[in-house]
Design a protein around this motif. Structure first.
Motif, PDB file in Angstrom:
ATOM      1  N   ILE A  36       0.989  -1.178   0.085  1.00 49.31           N
ATOM      2  CA  ILE A  36      -0.119  -0.053   0.055  1.00 49.31           C
ATOM      3  C   ILE A  36       0.593   1.123  -0.222  1.00 49.31           C
ATOM      4  N   GLY A  37       0.164   2.159  -0.493  1.00 53.92           N
ATOM      5  CA  GLY A  37       1.291   3.673   0.041  1.00 53.92           C
ATOM      6  C   GLY A  37       0.256   5.064  -1.019  1.00 53.92           C
ATOM      7  N   LYS A  43       4.860   1.461  -5.685  1.00 47.84           N
ATOM      8  CA  LYS A  43       4.421  -0.192  -5.456  1.00 47.84           C
ATOM      9  C   LYS A  43       4.155  -1.072  -6.884  1.00 47.84           C
ATOM     10  N   MET A 209      -7.345   0.216   1.263  1.00 43.95           N
ATOM     11  CA  MET A 209      -6.744  -0.305   2.354  1.00 43.95           C
ATOM     12  C   MET A 209      -8.127  -1.186   2.842  1.00 43.95           C
ATOM     13  N   CYS A 219       1.842  -6.865   5.453  1.00 44.86           N
ATOM     14  CA  CYS A 219       1.392  -5.731   4.276  1.00 44.86           C
ATOM     15  C   CYS A 219       2.732  -4.731   4.252  1.00 44.86           C
ATOM     16  N   TYR A 221       4.198  -1.231   3.644  1.00 50.69           N
ATOM     17  CA  TYR A 221       4.007   0.230   3.394  1.00 50.69           C
ATOM     18  C   TYR A 221       5.103   1.371   2.629  1.00 50.69           C
ATOM     19  N   HIS A 230       7.124  -2.627   6.873  1.00 54.88           N
ATOM     20  CA  HIS A 230       6.851  -3.875   6.159  1.00 54.88           C
ATOM     21  C   HIS A 230       6.138  -4.888   7.623  1.00 54.88           C
ATOM     22  N   PRO A 240       1.286   1.318  13.983  1.00 53.89           N
ATOM     23  CA  PRO A 240       2.150   1.582  12.886  1.00 53.89           C
ATOM     24  C   PRO A 240       3.350   2.835  13.829  1.00 53.89           C
ATOM     25  N   THR A 245       3.701   6.071   8.068  1.00 52.52           N
ATOM     26  CA  THR A 245       3.022   5.226   7.733  1.00 52.52           C
ATOM     27  C   THR A 245       1.175   5.833   9.389  1.00 52.52           C
ATOM     28  N   TYR A 248      -1.028   7.200   7.258  1.00 48.19           N
ATOM     29  CA  TYR A 248      -1.695   7.311   5.869  1.00 48.19           C
ATOM     30  C   TYR A 248      -2.309   6.407   6.438  1.00 48.19           C
ATOM     31  N   VAL A 249      -2.138   4.713   7.474  1.00 45.76           N
ATOM     32  CA  VAL A 249      -3.693   3.897   7.842  1.00 45.76           C
ATOM     33  C   VAL A 249      -4.177   4.791   8.486  1.00 45.76           C
TER      34      VAL A 249
END
Lengths: 254, 283
Positions: A36-37, A43, A209, A219, A221, A230, A240, A245, A248-249
Protein backbone atom coordinates in the motif's frame (compact mmCIF):
# COMPACT_ATOMS: atom_id res chain seq x y z
CA UNK A 1 10.17 -19.30 7.20
CA UNK A 2 10.78 -19.55 3.48
CA UNK A 3 10.83 -16.52 1.26
CA UNK A 4 9.67 -16.45 -2.39
CA UNK A 5 11.09 -13.04 -3.19
CA UNK A 6 14.04 -11.28 -1.61
CA UNK A 7 15.50 -7.99 -2.72
CA UNK A 8 18.74 -6.40 -1.66
CA UNK A 9 19.30 -2.64 -2.03
CA UNK A 10 17.06 -2.53 -5.07
CA UNK A 11 17.09 0.86 -6.78
CA UNK A 12 15.42 1.76 -10.04
CA UNK A 13 15.53 4.82 -12.26
CA UNK A 14 13.24 5.91 -15.08
CA UNK A 15 15.73 8.12 -16.90
CA UNK A 16 16.86 10.55 -14.19
CA UNK A 17 13.94 9.93 -11.88
CA UNK A 18 14.64 7.47 -9.09
CA UNK A 19 11.47 5.45 -8.55
CA UNK A 20 12.82 2.93 -6.01
CA UNK A 21 15.41 3.74 -3.33
CA UNK A 22 17.32 0.90 -1.68
CA UNK A 23 14.38 -1.42 -1.22
CA UNK A 24 15.04 -4.44 0.97
CA UNK A 25 12.07 -6.75 1.17
CA UNK A 26 11.35 -10.40 1.92
CA UNK A 27 8.05 -11.82 0.73
CA UNK A 28 6.98 -14.98 2.58
CA UNK A 29 6.07 -18.15 0.75
CA UNK A 30 2.44 -19.15 0.23
CA UNK A 31 0.84 -16.08 1.78
CA UNK A 32 -0.89 -12.94 0.58
CA UNK A 33 1.22 -9.83 0.98
CA UNK A 34 -0.17 -6.43 0.13
CA UNK A 35 1.62 -3.29 -0.98
CA UNK A 36 0.00 0.00 0.00
CA UNK A 37 0.99 3.63 -0.30
CA UNK A 38 0.00 6.85 -2.04
CA UNK A 39 0.00 7.08 -5.86
CA UNK A 40 3.45 7.34 -7.41
CA UNK A 41 5.22 5.78 -4.42
CA UNK A 42 6.66 2.94 -6.49
CA UNK A 43 4.38 0.04 -5.51
CA UNK A 44 3.58 -0.93 -9.08
CA UNK A 45 7.19 -0.37 -10.12
CA UNK A 46 8.38 -2.75 -7.42
CA UNK A 47 5.78 -5.31 -8.46
CA UNK A 48 6.82 -5.05 -12.09
CA UNK A 49 10.47 -5.64 -11.19
CA UNK A 50 9.69 -9.17 -10.10
CA UNK A 51 8.89 -10.46 -13.58
CA UNK A 52 11.13 -7.93 -15.33
CA UNK A 53 8.24 -6.49 -17.32
CA UNK A 54 9.54 -3.01 -16.48
CA UNK A 55 12.38 -3.42 -18.93
CA UNK A 56 10.06 -3.17 -21.88
CA UNK A 57 9.80 0.58 -21.38
CA UNK A 58 13.45 1.22 -22.19
CA UNK A 59 15.21 4.01 -20.31
CA UNK A 60 15.05 1.93 -17.11
CA UNK A 61 18.14 1.35 -14.96
CA UNK A 62 18.08 -1.19 -12.16
CA UNK A 63 20.64 -1.70 -9.41
CA UNK A 64 20.73 -4.22 -6.60
CA UNK A 65 19.65 -7.80 -6.38
CA UNK A 66 16.30 -9.57 -6.75
CA UNK A 67 16.17 -13.22 -5.78
CA UNK A 68 13.10 -15.14 -6.76
CA UNK A 69 12.85 -18.69 -5.45
CA UNK A 70 16.52 -18.42 -4.54
CA UNK A 71 17.75 -17.34 -7.97
CA UNK A 72 18.97 -13.87 -8.91
CA UNK A 73 16.73 -12.88 -11.81
CA UNK A 74 19.31 -10.53 -13.30
CA UNK A 75 21.80 -13.38 -13.85
CA UNK A 76 22.78 -13.85 -17.47
CA UNK A 77 21.43 -17.40 -17.65
CA UNK A 78 17.88 -16.45 -16.63
CA UNK A 79 15.38 -16.92 -19.45
CA UNK A 80 12.59 -14.35 -19.45
CA UNK A 81 9.89 -16.78 -20.64
CA UNK A 82 10.81 -19.19 -17.82
CA UNK A 83 10.82 -16.37 -15.27
CA UNK A 84 7.42 -15.15 -16.42
CA UNK A 85 6.14 -18.72 -16.33
CA UNK A 86 7.05 -18.92 -12.64
CA UNK A 87 5.85 -15.40 -11.82
CA UNK A 88 2.36 -14.71 -13.17
CA UNK A 89 0.77 -11.30 -13.26
CA UNK A 90 -2.78 -9.93 -13.19
CA UNK A 91 -3.51 -6.34 -14.19
CA UNK A 92 -5.78 -3.55 -13.10
CA UNK A 93 -8.00 -3.84 -16.15
CA UNK A 94 -8.86 -7.39 -17.21
CA UNK A 95 -6.91 -8.06 -20.39
CA UNK A 96 -7.77 -11.47 -21.82
CA UNK A 97 -6.54 -12.15 -25.33
CA UNK A 98 -9.05 -11.55 -28.14
CA UNK A 99 -9.55 -15.29 -28.67
CA UNK A 100 -11.91 -17.87 -27.19
CA UNK A 101 -12.07 -18.63 -23.47
CA UNK A 102 -10.69 -22.09 -24.20
CA UNK A 103 -7.69 -20.81 -26.15
CA UNK A 104 -7.02 -18.09 -23.58
CA UNK A 105 -6.40 -20.70 -20.92
CA UNK A 106 -4.20 -22.78 -23.19
CA UNK A 107 -2.28 -19.78 -24.58
CA UNK A 108 0.44 -19.78 -21.93
CA UNK A 109 0.90 -23.52 -22.12
CA UNK A 110 1.03 -23.53 -25.90
CA UNK A 111 3.85 -20.98 -26.07
CA UNK A 112 5.87 -22.93 -23.55
CA UNK A 113 5.50 -26.35 -25.15
CA UNK A 114 6.41 -27.63 -28.63
CA UNK A 115 3.74 -27.35 -31.31
CA UNK A 116 0.96 -29.97 -31.19
CA UNK A 117 2.30 -31.61 -28.04
CA UNK A 118 -0.96 -31.09 -26.14
CA UNK A 119 -3.63 -33.63 -27.03
CA UNK A 120 -7.27 -32.74 -27.22
CA UNK A 121 -8.18 -34.65 -24.05
CA UNK A 122 -5.31 -33.10 -22.09
CA UNK A 123 -6.35 -29.66 -23.26
CA UNK A 124 -9.98 -30.24 -22.23
CA UNK A 125 -8.85 -31.42 -18.84
CA UNK A 126 -6.48 -28.48 -18.30
CA UNK A 127 -9.19 -25.99 -19.21
CA UNK A 128 -11.71 -27.63 -16.90
CA UNK A 129 -9.23 -27.70 -14.00
CA UNK A 130 -8.20 -24.09 -14.45
CA UNK A 131 -11.78 -22.84 -14.71
CA UNK A 132 -12.91 -24.97 -11.78
CA UNK A 133 -10.23 -23.57 -9.51
CA UNK A 134 -11.41 -20.02 -10.18
CA UNK A 135 -15.09 -21.04 -9.83
CA UNK A 136 -15.90 -20.22 -13.43
CA UNK A 137 -16.51 -23.73 -14.79
CA UNK A 138 -20.22 -23.79 -13.99
CA UNK A 139 -20.76 -20.39 -15.63
CA UNK A 140 -18.58 -20.89 -18.64
CA UNK A 141 -18.68 -24.59 -19.49
CA UNK A 142 -21.14 -23.90 -22.30
CA UNK A 143 -19.34 -20.77 -23.43
CA UNK A 144 -15.83 -22.09 -24.01
CA UNK A 145 -15.88 -20.99 -27.63
CA UNK A 146 -17.04 -17.47 -26.79
CA UNK A 147 -14.59 -14.63 -27.32
CA UNK A 148 -13.06 -13.90 -23.91
CA UNK A 149 -13.30 -10.14 -24.36
CA UNK A 150 -17.10 -10.37 -24.50
CA UNK A 151 -17.48 -11.79 -20.98
CA UNK A 152 -18.45 -9.74 -17.92
CA UNK A 153 -15.54 -7.86 -16.35
CA UNK A 154 -15.57 -10.00 -13.24
CA UNK A 155 -15.44 -13.17 -15.32
CA UNK A 156 -12.67 -11.70 -17.44
CA UNK A 157 -10.57 -10.92 -14.38
CA UNK A 158 -11.09 -14.43 -13.01
CA UNK A 159 -10.17 -15.79 -16.42
CA UNK A 160 -6.96 -13.75 -16.30
CA UNK A 161 -6.11 -15.54 -13.06
CA UNK A 162 -7.21 -18.90 -14.46
CA UNK A 163 -4.97 -18.68 -17.50
CA UNK A 164 -1.91 -18.39 -15.25
CA UNK A 165 -2.69 -21.64 -13.45
CA UNK A 166 -1.84 -24.21 -16.20
CA UNK A 167 1.72 -22.80 -16.19
CA UNK A 168 1.96 -23.77 -12.51
CA UNK A 169 3.42 -20.45 -11.33
CA UNK A 170 4.87 -20.10 -7.83
CA UNK A 171 4.10 -16.43 -7.44
CA UNK A 172 1.16 -14.35 -8.67
CA UNK A 173 1.58 -10.59 -8.83
CA UNK A 174 -1.58 -8.49 -8.84
CA UNK A 175 -1.64 -4.83 -9.74
CA UNK A 176 -4.88 -3.45 -8.28
CA UNK A 177 -6.86 -6.45 -9.51
CA UNK A 178 -10.21 -5.22 -8.24
CA UNK A 179 -10.22 -1.55 -9.16
CA UNK A 180 -12.24 -2.17 -12.32
CA UNK A 181 -14.74 -4.44 -10.55
CA UNK A 182 -17.87 -3.75 -8.51
CA UNK A 183 -18.30 -4.83 -4.89
CA UNK A 184 -19.55 -8.31 -5.81
CA UNK A 185 -16.73 -8.89 -8.26
CA UNK A 186 -14.20 -7.67 -5.70
CA UNK A 187 -15.55 -10.07 -3.12
CA UNK A 188 -15.40 -12.95 -5.59
CA UNK A 189 -11.76 -12.22 -6.51
CA UNK A 190 -10.79 -11.85 -2.84
CA UNK A 191 -12.40 -15.16 -1.94
CA UNK A 192 -10.60 -16.77 -4.82
CA UNK A 193 -7.26 -15.40 -3.60
CA UNK A 194 -7.85 -16.75 -0.13
CA UNK A 195 -8.59 -20.21 -1.49
CA UNK A 196 -5.51 -20.19 -3.73
CA UNK A 197 -3.20 -18.62 -1.15
CA UNK A 198 -1.81 -21.87 0.22
CA UNK A 199 -0.65 -23.02 -3.20
CA UNK A 200 0.63 -19.72 -4.58
CA UNK A 201 2.39 -16.70 -3.16
CA UNK A 202 0.34 -13.58 -3.78
CA UNK A 203 1.69 -10.07 -3.90
CA UNK A 204 -1.05 -7.52 -4.38
CA UNK A 205 -0.88 -3.78 -4.95
CA UNK A 206 -3.98 -2.02 -3.73
CA UNK A 207 -5.29 1.47 -3.07
CA UNK A 208 -8.10 0.08 -1.02
CA UNK A 209 -6.86 -0.18 2.56
CA UNK A 210 -9.91 -2.10 3.69
CA UNK A 211 -9.04 -4.68 1.08
CA UNK A 212 -5.44 -4.87 2.26
CA UNK A 213 -6.72 -5.46 5.78
CA UNK A 214 -9.21 -8.07 4.66
CA UNK A 215 -7.06 -10.27 2.48
CA UNK A 216 -3.40 -9.94 3.36
CA UNK A 217 -1.30 -11.59 6.04
CA UNK A 218 1.55 -9.14 5.70
CA UNK A 219 1.50 -5.57 4.56
CA UNK A 220 4.14 -3.24 3.15
CA UNK A 221 3.85 0.53 3.26
CA UNK A 222 5.84 2.49 0.70
CA UNK A 223 6.36 6.22 0.37
CA UNK A 224 8.21 8.08 -2.41
CA UNK A 225 10.18 5.04 -3.55
CA UNK A 226 11.20 3.91 -0.09
CA UNK A 227 9.96 0.97 1.88
CA UNK A 228 8.79 2.49 5.16
CA UNK A 229 7.32 -0.40 7.05
CA UNK A 230 6.77 -4.12 6.50
CA UNK A 231 4.89 -6.01 9.19
CA UNK A 232 2.04 -8.32 9.85
CA UNK A 233 -1.10 -6.62 8.48
CA UNK A 234 -3.03 -6.20 11.68
CA UNK A 235 0.01 -4.86 13.54
CA UNK A 236 0.73 -2.39 10.73
CA UNK A 237 -2.77 -1.02 10.81
CA UNK A 238 -3.29 -1.00 14.57
CA UNK A 239 0.10 -0.09 15.94
CA UNK A 240 2.13 1.47 13.13
CA UNK A 241 5.75 2.06 14.14
CA UNK A 242 6.65 4.79 11.71
CA UNK A 243 4.89 8.19 11.88
CA UNK A 244 4.46 8.24 8.07
CA UNK A 245 2.68 4.89 8.16
CA UNK A 246 0.50 6.10 11.00
CA UNK A 247 -0.46 9.19 8.99
CA UNK A 248 -1.43 7.06 6.00
CA UNK A 249 -3.30 4.19 7.63
CA UNK A 250 -5.20 6.52 9.94
CA UNK A 251 -6.22 8.62 6.93
CA UNK A 252 -4.41 11.74 7.98
CA UNK A 253 -2.61 11.58 4.66
CA UNK A 254 -4.30 12.09 1.29
CA UNK B 1 -13.09 26.45 -35.59
CA UNK B 2 -11.92 24.63 -32.56
CA UNK B 3 -13.44 26.21 -29.48
CA UNK B 4 -10.52 25.11 -27.36
CA UNK B 5 -8.06 27.25 -29.30
CA UNK B 6 -6.82 30.49 -27.85
CA UNK B 7 -6.71 33.59 -29.99
CA UNK B 8 -2.95 33.54 -30.77
CA UNK B 9 -3.21 29.84 -31.65
CA UNK B 10 -6.08 30.58 -33.96
CA UNK B 11 -4.16 33.38 -35.62
CA UNK B 12 -1.17 31.10 -36.08
CA UNK B 13 -3.36 28.43 -37.60
CA UNK B 14 -4.99 30.84 -40.02
CA UNK B 15 -1.58 32.23 -41.01
CA UNK B 16 -0.21 28.73 -41.61
CA UNK B 17 -3.25 27.77 -43.66
CA UNK B 18 -2.85 30.93 -45.69
CA UNK B 19 0.77 30.13 -46.44
CA UNK B 20 -0.10 26.57 -47.38
CA UNK B 21 -2.87 27.83 -49.65
CA UNK B 22 -0.50 30.21 -51.42
CA UNK B 23 2.14 27.51 -51.91
CA UNK B 24 -0.36 25.00 -53.26
CA UNK B 25 -1.93 27.64 -55.49
CA UNK B 26 1.44 28.69 -56.89
CA UNK B 27 2.38 25.06 -57.52
CA UNK B 28 -0.90 24.50 -59.35
CA UNK B 29 -0.37 27.54 -61.56
CA UNK B 30 3.17 26.54 -62.45
CA UNK B 31 2.21 22.97 -63.25
CA UNK B 32 -0.77 24.08 -65.27
CA UNK B 33 1.44 26.44 -67.30
CA UNK B 34 3.87 23.61 -67.99
CA UNK B 35 1.07 21.38 -69.09
CA UNK B 36 -0.31 24.06 -71.35
CA UNK B 37 3.08 24.48 -73.00
CA UNK B 38 3.39 20.76 -73.58
CA UNK B 39 -0.07 20.66 -75.05
CA UNK B 40 -1.64 18.25 -72.63
CA UNK B 41 -4.64 20.42 -72.02
CA UNK B 42 -5.82 20.10 -75.56
CA UNK B 43 -6.10 16.39 -75.76
CA UNK B 44 -9.41 15.28 -77.03
CA UNK B 45 -11.52 12.72 -75.35
CA UNK B 46 -13.97 10.60 -77.23
CA UNK B 47 -17.31 9.32 -76.13
CA UNK B 48 -17.35 5.65 -76.94
CA UNK B 49 -18.29 5.00 -73.34
CA UNK B 50 -21.86 5.56 -74.23
CA UNK B 51 -21.90 2.16 -75.83
CA UNK B 52 -19.19 0.20 -74.03
CA UNK B 53 -20.91 -0.50 -70.72
CA UNK B 54 -19.50 -0.90 -67.24
CA UNK B 55 -17.23 -3.93 -67.61
CA UNK B 56 -14.16 -2.25 -69.16
CA UNK B 57 -14.22 0.47 -66.50
CA UNK B 58 -14.51 -2.12 -63.80
CA UNK B 59 -11.58 -4.00 -65.26
CA UNK B 60 -9.40 -0.93 -65.42
CA UNK B 61 -10.34 -0.16 -61.82
CA UNK B 62 -9.17 -3.61 -60.82
CA UNK B 63 -6.10 -3.17 -62.96
CA UNK B 64 -5.22 -0.10 -60.96
CA UNK B 65 -6.13 -1.43 -57.54
CA UNK B 66 -4.33 -4.74 -57.83
CA UNK B 67 -0.74 -3.48 -58.05
CA UNK B 68 -1.50 -0.80 -55.50
CA UNK B 69 -2.95 -3.15 -52.95
CA UNK B 70 -0.24 -5.73 -53.48
CA UNK B 71 2.73 -3.42 -53.42
CA UNK B 72 1.81 -0.21 -51.70
CA UNK B 73 -0.53 -1.38 -48.98
CA UNK B 74 1.51 -4.43 -48.06
CA UNK B 75 4.72 -2.43 -48.08
CA UNK B 76 3.14 0.38 -46.07
CA UNK B 77 1.76 -2.04 -43.50
CA UNK B 78 5.14 -3.73 -43.17
CA UNK B 79 6.83 -0.33 -42.74
CA UNK B 80 4.36 0.64 -40.04
CA UNK B 81 4.96 -2.60 -38.17
CA UNK B 82 8.69 -1.99 -38.26
CA UNK B 83 8.37 1.63 -37.12
CA UNK B 84 5.88 0.94 -34.40
CA UNK B 85 6.96 -2.41 -33.01
CA UNK B 86 10.71 -2.57 -33.52
CA UNK B 87 12.03 0.97 -33.44
CA UNK B 88 11.95 2.78 -30.11
CA UNK B 89 9.93 5.99 -29.97
CA UNK B 90 13.09 8.01 -29.39
CA UNK B 91 15.00 6.62 -32.38
CA UNK B 92 15.90 9.37 -34.86
CA UNK B 93 15.18 7.07 -37.83
CA UNK B 94 11.62 6.70 -36.65
CA UNK B 95 11.19 10.40 -35.95
CA UNK B 96 12.56 11.30 -39.38
CA UNK B 97 10.40 8.81 -41.28
CA UNK B 98 7.31 9.76 -39.30
CA UNK B 99 7.74 13.44 -40.06
CA UNK B 100 8.15 12.68 -43.77
CA UNK B 101 5.12 10.42 -43.75
CA UNK B 102 3.00 13.08 -42.09
CA UNK B 103 4.16 15.58 -44.69
CA UNK B 104 3.36 13.26 -47.58
CA UNK B 105 -0.10 12.33 -46.30
CA UNK B 106 -1.01 15.98 -45.98
CA UNK B 107 -0.32 16.72 -49.64
CA UNK B 108 -3.63 16.82 -51.54
CA UNK B 109 -4.02 13.90 -53.90
CA UNK B 110 -4.71 16.40 -56.68
CA UNK B 111 -1.07 17.47 -56.58
CA UNK B 112 0.06 13.90 -56.92
CA UNK B 113 -2.15 13.58 -59.94
CA UNK B 114 -0.60 16.62 -61.54
CA UNK B 115 2.85 15.35 -60.63
CA UNK B 116 1.97 12.09 -62.30
CA UNK B 117 0.93 13.88 -65.45
CA UNK B 118 4.00 16.06 -65.63
CA UNK B 119 6.37 13.18 -64.94
CA UNK B 120 4.69 11.00 -67.51
CA UNK B 121 4.79 13.86 -70.00
CA UNK B 122 8.39 14.77 -69.56
CA UNK B 123 10.12 11.48 -68.97
CA UNK B 124 8.04 8.45 -69.71
CA UNK B 125 7.75 9.41 -73.36
CA UNK B 126 4.46 7.67 -73.48
CA UNK B 127 2.14 10.51 -74.01
CA UNK B 128 2.79 10.76 -77.68
CA UNK B 129 1.26 7.41 -78.44
CA UNK B 130 -1.43 7.68 -75.83
CA UNK B 131 -2.15 11.29 -76.45
CA UNK B 132 -3.33 10.84 -79.95
CA UNK B 133 -6.88 9.65 -79.60
CA UNK B 134 -7.38 6.28 -81.19
CA UNK B 135 -10.36 6.43 -83.48
CA UNK B 136 -13.26 4.21 -82.68
CA UNK B 137 -12.99 1.71 -85.42
CA UNK B 138 -16.33 0.13 -85.55
CA UNK B 139 -19.58 -0.32 -83.80
CA UNK B 140 -20.91 -3.84 -84.14
CA UNK B 141 -24.48 -4.97 -84.32
CA UNK B 142 -25.04 -5.12 -80.55
CA UNK B 143 -23.96 -1.51 -80.34
CA UNK B 144 -20.59 -2.21 -78.66
CA UNK B 145 -17.58 -0.23 -79.72
CA UNK B 146 -14.81 -2.39 -81.07
CA UNK B 147 -11.59 -0.82 -79.88
CA UNK B 148 -8.26 -2.57 -80.34
CA UNK B 149 -6.71 -3.63 -77.06
CA UNK B 150 -3.97 -1.05 -76.68
CA UNK B 151 -2.31 -1.75 -73.38
CA UNK B 152 0.84 0.24 -72.92
CA UNK B 153 3.12 -1.41 -70.40
CA UNK B 154 5.54 1.44 -69.67
CA UNK B 155 2.63 3.72 -69.18
CA UNK B 156 0.89 1.28 -66.90
CA UNK B 157 3.87 0.82 -64.60
CA UNK B 158 4.68 4.54 -64.50
CA UNK B 159 1.13 5.27 -63.48
CA UNK B 160 1.02 2.51 -60.90
CA UNK B 161 4.30 3.82 -59.48
CA UNK B 162 2.86 7.26 -58.86
CA UNK B 163 -0.15 5.77 -57.15
CA UNK B 164 2.03 3.52 -55.05
CA UNK B 165 4.07 6.53 -53.93
CA UNK B 166 0.88 8.22 -52.98
CA UNK B 167 -0.65 5.29 -51.14
CA UNK B 168 2.34 4.18 -49.05
CA UNK B 169 2.37 7.13 -46.60
CA UNK B 170 -1.37 6.81 -45.99
CA UNK B 171 -1.03 3.07 -45.45
CA UNK B 172 1.83 3.64 -43.00
CA UNK B 173 -0.05 6.26 -41.09
CA UNK B 174 -3.34 4.38 -40.74
CA UNK B 175 -1.57 1.15 -39.80
CA UNK B 176 0.42 2.96 -37.14
CA UNK B 177 -2.79 4.36 -35.69
CA UNK B 178 -4.26 0.87 -35.66
CA UNK B 179 -1.23 -0.57 -33.89
CA UNK B 180 -1.27 2.20 -31.33
CA UNK B 181 -4.86 1.35 -30.50
CA UNK B 182 -3.56 -1.89 -28.99
CA UNK B 183 -2.35 -0.27 -25.79
CA UNK B 184 0.50 -1.36 -23.53
CA UNK B 185 -1.67 -2.98 -20.83
CA UNK B 186 -3.29 -5.19 -23.47
CA UNK B 187 0.06 -6.20 -24.93
CA UNK B 188 1.45 -6.95 -21.51
CA UNK B 189 -1.14 -9.64 -20.92
CA UNK B 190 0.70 -11.84 -23.39
CA UNK B 191 4.17 -10.72 -22.32
CA UNK B 192 3.58 -11.73 -18.71
CA UNK B 193 2.61 -15.23 -19.83
CA UNK B 194 6.11 -15.50 -21.28
CA UNK B 195 5.35 -14.75 -24.93
CA UNK B 196 8.10 -13.24 -27.05
CA UNK B 197 7.63 -10.27 -29.36
CA UNK B 198 6.64 -12.36 -32.38
CA UNK B 199 4.03 -14.25 -30.41
CA UNK B 200 2.59 -11.06 -28.97
CA UNK B 201 2.32 -9.50 -32.41
CA UNK B 202 0.93 -12.58 -34.11
CA UNK B 203 -1.52 -13.69 -31.43
CA UNK B 204 -2.60 -10.42 -29.95
CA UNK B 205 -1.71 -7.25 -31.79
CA UNK B 206 -2.64 -8.39 -35.29
CA UNK B 207 -6.03 -9.93 -34.40
CA UNK B 208 -7.00 -6.78 -32.50
CA UNK B 209 -5.69 -4.27 -35.03
CA UNK B 210 -6.57 -6.18 -38.20
CA UNK B 211 -9.96 -4.57 -38.94
CA UNK B 212 -8.44 -1.12 -38.50
CA UNK B 213 -5.48 -2.00 -40.69
CA UNK B 214 -7.87 -3.25 -43.36
CA UNK B 215 -9.94 -0.09 -43.08
CA UNK B 216 -6.77 1.96 -43.41
CA UNK B 217 -5.80 0.03 -46.52
CA UNK B 218 -9.22 0.76 -48.03
CA UNK B 219 -8.81 4.42 -47.19
CA UNK B 220 -5.41 4.50 -48.83
CA UNK B 221 -6.77 2.85 -51.97
CA UNK B 222 -9.76 5.15 -52.16
CA UNK B 223 -7.31 8.05 -52.05
CA UNK B 224 -5.55 6.60 -55.07
CA UNK B 225 -8.85 6.19 -56.87
CA UNK B 226 -9.83 9.77 -56.12
CA UNK B 227 -6.59 11.00 -57.66
CA UNK B 228 -7.03 8.66 -60.58
CA UNK B 229 -10.22 10.50 -61.41
CA UNK B 230 -8.08 13.49 -62.27
CA UNK B 231 -5.95 11.50 -64.65
CA UNK B 232 -9.00 10.12 -66.36
CA UNK B 233 -9.93 13.62 -67.29
CA UNK B 234 -6.99 13.72 -69.63
CA UNK B 235 -7.12 10.12 -70.59
CA UNK B 236 -4.12 8.64 -68.87
CA UNK B 237 -5.28 5.36 -67.37
CA UNK B 238 -6.44 4.22 -70.72
CA UNK B 239 -4.57 0.97 -70.82
CA UNK B 240 -7.51 -1.26 -71.52
CA UNK B 241 -10.19 -0.97 -74.04
CA UNK B 242 -13.00 0.96 -72.65
CA UNK B 243 -14.99 4.04 -72.11
CA UNK B 244 -13.64 7.32 -73.34
CA UNK B 245 -16.09 9.72 -71.83
CA UNK B 246 -15.07 11.64 -68.74
CA UNK B 247 -18.36 11.40 -66.86
CA UNK B 248 -18.64 7.61 -67.00
CA UNK B 249 -15.16 6.95 -65.76
CA UNK B 250 -15.32 9.67 -63.23
CA UNK B 251 -18.56 8.41 -61.77
CA UNK B 252 -17.24 4.89 -61.64
CA UNK B 253 -14.11 5.89 -59.75
CA UNK B 254 -16.15 8.02 -57.45
CA UNK B 255 -18.44 5.06 -56.84
CA UNK B 256 -15.43 2.87 -56.09
CA UNK B 257 -14.06 5.37 -53.62
CA UNK B 258 -17.43 5.69 -51.95
CA UNK B 259 -17.76 1.92 -51.67
CA UNK B 260 -14.30 1.58 -50.16
CA UNK B 261 -14.85 4.31 -47.62
CA UNK B 262 -18.20 2.81 -46.66
CA UNK B 263 -16.55 -0.54 -46.12
CA UNK B 264 -13.80 1.06 -44.09
CA UNK B 265 -16.21 2.94 -41.85
CA UNK B 266 -18.14 -0.28 -41.29
CA UNK B 267 -14.92 -2.08 -40.34
CA UNK B 268 -13.98 0.66 -37.90
CA UNK B 269 -17.32 0.25 -36.21
CA UNK B 270 -17.15 -3.49 -35.95
CA UNK B 271 -13.70 -3.24 -34.40
CA UNK B 272 -15.06 -1.11 -31.60
CA UNK B 273 -17.68 -3.66 -30.83
CA UNK B 274 -15.23 -6.50 -30.33
CA UNK B 275 -12.21 -4.81 -28.79
CA UNK B 276 -11.60 -5.01 -25.04
CA UNK B 277 -11.68 -1.23 -24.79
CA UNK B 278 -15.35 -1.43 -25.62
CA UNK B 279 -15.98 -3.27 -22.37
CA UNK B 280 -14.99 -0.09 -20.55
CA UNK B 281 -18.52 1.12 -21.15
CA UNK B 282 -19.95 -1.56 -18.89
CA UNK B 283 -18.55 -0.26 -15.62
Amino acid sequence: MNYSIETENLSLWYGDFQALIDVNVKIPDGKITSLIGPSGCGKSTLLRCFNRVNERYGNVTTKGKIEILGKNIYDADVSLPELRKAVGMVFQRPNPLPISVYENILFGLRIHSPARSITRTEADQIVEEALTSVFLWEDLKDKLKVRATSLQLEQQQKLCIARLLPLKPKIILMDEPCSALDAKGTLAVEELMEVLAGTYTFLIVTHNMAQARRVSKECIYMFLGELIEHRETRALFETPQHPKTADYVQMRYG
Amino acid sequence: MNALMTRPELRKKIALQGIAFIIVGAALIFIWNDLKKSGATHIQTSSASRVSGILPSLLSDLNLILPISLLAVLFGVACAFYLEEWLSATSWVRRFIESQVTFLTEIPSLLYGLLAISVLFSYAGVFKEIGTPSPVQDVNESGLAVVPFQRNTTMFYAEALIFILMVIPVAIKTTQEALRSVTTPIRESAYVLGANQWQVIAKQVVPLAFPSILAGGCRAMSRALAAAALLIGIHIPDHTTGPRGIPDRFMLFLGGALLLSTISSFLKKSRLETSPTATARHD
